[in-house]
Design a protein around this motif. Structure first.
Motif, PDB file in Angstrom:
ATOM      1  N   ALA A 304     -58.807  11.035   8.175  1.00 57.97           N
ATOM      2  CA  ALA A 304     -58.877  11.759   6.810  1.00 57.97           C
ATOM      3  C   ALA A 304     -58.327  10.697   6.392  1.00 57.97           C
ATOM      4  O   ALA A 304     -59.093  10.426   4.660  1.00 57.97           O
ATOM      5  N   GLU A 305     -57.474  10.113   6.067  1.00 57.89           N
ATOM      6  CA  GLU A 305     -57.140   8.587   5.179  1.00 57.89           C
ATOM      7  C   GLU A 305     -57.961   8.000   5.057  1.00 57.89           C
ATOM      8  O   GLU A 305     -58.135   7.191   3.646  1.00 57.89           O
ATOM      9  N   ASN A 306     -59.145   8.038   5.434  1.00 57.97           N
ATOM     10  CA  ASN A 306     -60.761   6.442   4.876  1.00 57.97           C
ATOM     11  C   ASN A 306     -61.660   7.810   4.943  1.00 57.97           C
ATOM     12  O   ASN A 306     -62.683   7.262   4.585  1.00 57.97           O
ATOM     13  N   THR A 307     -62.031   9.053   4.188  1.00 56.24           N
ATOM     14  CA  THR A 307     -62.501   9.351   4.174  1.00 56.24           C
ATOM     15  C   THR A 307     -62.324   9.798   2.597  1.00 56.24           C
ATOM     16  O   THR A 307     -61.411  10.882   2.342  1.00 56.24           O
ATOM     17  N   VAL A 308     -63.428  10.085   2.365  1.00 59.74           N
ATOM     18  CA  VAL A 308     -64.004  10.955   0.733  1.00 59.74           C
ATOM     19  C   VAL A 308     -63.967  11.911   0.661  1.00 59.74           C
ATOM     20  O   VAL A 308     -65.852  12.067   1.648  1.00 59.74           O
ATOM     21  N   VAL A 309     -63.890  13.148   0.425  1.00 58.90           N
ATOM     22  CA  VAL A 309     -64.693  14.192   0.115  1.00 58.90           C
ATOM     23  C   VAL A 309     -65.056  14.517  -1.083  1.00 58.90           C
ATOM     24  O   VAL A 309     -63.917  14.438  -1.630  1.00 58.90           O
ATOM     25  N   MET A 310     -65.999  15.209  -0.636  1.00 59.80           N
ATOM     26  CA  MET A 310     -66.852  15.305  -2.305  1.00 59.80           C
ATOM     27  C   MET A 310     -67.677  17.140  -2.215  1.00 59.80           C
ATOM     28  O   MET A 310     -67.911  17.139  -1.088  1.00 59.80           O
TER      29      MET A 310
END
Length: 498
Positions: A304-310
């Motif tokens: 989660a800490e190295n994943t961009v969510v759009m």
């Protein structure tokens, strides 16, 4: 031996000291894992359908609300078109769909007073999609859900940069088999147990991909078929919202009002003005639960800490046709219309460690911007010839100065299924001009003071109208825009400059 022992001891002390030394910013950057990307596209979701944009909404969207609270919410985010396929093209390519005549859903050719503009019903294979751009740099790529960017399989996700495709083909809705429930009748999605719910299945497929690729950079694109028609929801949730509507006193209120009539219809077109549709509410909540499943998987997989969510939508909520299940008020119009209800979208981005949680940005942005933003956040070179019309939002996400962009543009030379206006539009700052393609009539609105587009200021500000219209027409020329066509033996429609 004593010399060797001293050397060994000295080496151990040096290593220990280096381990305790603080890292420079450059060294920290080098040690960071590559960013992953999860892109979520919801079909036909209205701007006012989610709690983060509308605390009074009838629908319940706790997971989307939480995403907004942990990232940035754009209050002036737009789709590049008021219907689905063109906006999907804009996300995949970073270009306005006008450039390749992909200006309506594939393949909508409804006529009205005039014939519509020529329509290209496929995304050209010559385009370099965002999936292909990331794949070139070692990303594993995944697609689930609605594609609707080409009529035959040579134009489907596997041919456009995606390693895995779960459910993407030519259809614009879940129209096979049990529709939103298995069996699906979808050649790119195996059937699950009878009665399995499609949004949950697509979320499960996405979650599995995330977990299996937790140790490598990945791009997961989840394009829900929800909340597009057919209007179907899980029975218990439908019952829940019927009871909620009754409890809130919404069951007996006026639901519809008169709407503008654009092309001949069998009966007068109406627009929904009240959110109380139990089946649609069940569809929204089901989709939101599926979003939550994907977000939880990011946490459980440790990425989660190295994943961009759009997260965004392809057009506004369906308010004037096909059951008219939602209201976009105070925004005017809905899907198929160039008014704000048809093009202003849910637009959320979470960039962990960089974007302030719960931040809000009022800068106008559009779906062409996702492509260069993803490349920029990933630290990959921008290639303006690929994402020709998009602008990176990185500086906005970091809370820095506004974008350097003159205007946003729309071009819809079609008679929408929802009754919308064939026309073009331009937004410059807080000003928006709409131009009708049947007769060239224009309307001017100041969105900051009049987001409902009720006060037409064209007569009051003729110089502004002239300047914005000139700018819009210049863009038509740059993008080789096409327009309405005359019917055989019929009158000629309006043309820019006529």
């Amino acid at each position: 031996m004593q010399l060797m022992s001293r050397c060994t001891l000295l080496l151990m002390i040096t290593v220990a000291c280096l381990a305790d030394m603080p890292l420079s910013a450059d060294e920290k950057t080098k040690q960071k894992k590559p960013l992953n990307f999860v892109f979520i596209l919801v079909d036909d979701l209205g701007f006012m359908d989610v709690g983060c944009n509308n605390p009074q909404t009838f629908y319940e969207t706790p997971n989307i609300n939480q995403l907004a609270q942990t990232g940035m919410r754009f209050t002036n985010g737009y789709a590049a078109n008021p219907v689905c396929s063109p906006t999907r093209y804009s996300i995949m390519t970073g270009k306005y769909p006008t450039r390749v005549d992909a200006t309506n859903f594939f393949s909508g050719k409804r006529a009205g007073k005039f014939l519509p503009a020529p329509l290209n019903d496929k995304m050209p294979l010559s385009e370099t999609t965002i999936a292909e751009a990331l794949k070139e740099h070692g990303y594993s790529t995944f697609f689930a859900g609605k594609w609707h960017l080409g009529p035959t399989q040579e134009f489907w996700p596997e041919k456009q940069g995606f390693d895995i495709n779960r459910g993407g083909w030519h259809r614009g809705g879940p129209y096979g088999g049990g529709k939103y429930f298995s069996p699906y009748g979808n050649p790119r999605l195996t059937d699950g147990p009878k009665g399995e719910h499609l949004p949950d299945r697509l979320a499960s497929e996405t979650a599995q991909f995330i977990d299996e690729h937790r140790d490598e950079p990945f791009f997961a694109y989840l394009a829900f078929y929800s909340v597009h028609t057919p209007l179907m929801g899980p029975g218990p949730l439908v019952t829940k919202y019927k009871e909620k509507a009754k409890r809130l006193g919404l069951s007996d209120q006026e639901e519809f009002a008169d709407e503008e009539q654009v092309f001949p219809v069998d009966e007068q077109r109406r627009v929904r003005i009240l959110q109380n549709h139990a089946v649609y509410a069940a569809m929204v909540e089901s989709m939101d639960k599926a979003v939550g499943k994907v977000l939880r998987q990011l946490e459980e997989s440790g990425v989660a800490e190295n994943t961009v969510v759009m997260l965004t939508a392809d057009n506004g909520g369906l308010s004037t046709s096909e059951g008219s299940p939602t209201s976009n008020l105070p925004l005017r119009g809905g899907k198929g219309w160039l008014y704000e209800g048809g093009i202003r979208e849910v637009f959320l981005i979470r960039w962990p460690g960089e974007t302030e949680s719960g931040s809000v940005c009022e800068e106008p942005v559009i779906t062409t911007d996702f492509y260069p933003t993803i490349l920029d956040l990933a630290g990959l070179p921008l290639k303006p010839k690929q994402h020709l019309d998009g602008v990176s939002l990185k500086r906005l996400l970091q809370g820095k100065e506004p974008l350097k962009r003159d205007a946003l543009y729309w071009h819809y030379p079609h008679y929408s299924n929802q009754g919308g206006i064939p026309g073009g539009a331009i937004r410059v700052g807080d000003w928006k001009l709409i131009e009708r393609f049947e007769d060239g009539q224009v309307h001017l609105y100041h969105l900051k003071e009049d987001q409902s587009e009720k006060q037409d200021l064209a007569a009051k500000y003729p110089e502004r109208v002239s300047a914005m219209r000139k700018q819009l027409h210049k863009w038509y020329q740059e993008t080789d825009a096409k327009f309405l066509q005359a019917k055989p033996g019929g009158p000629a429609p309006w043309r820019p400059g006529s």
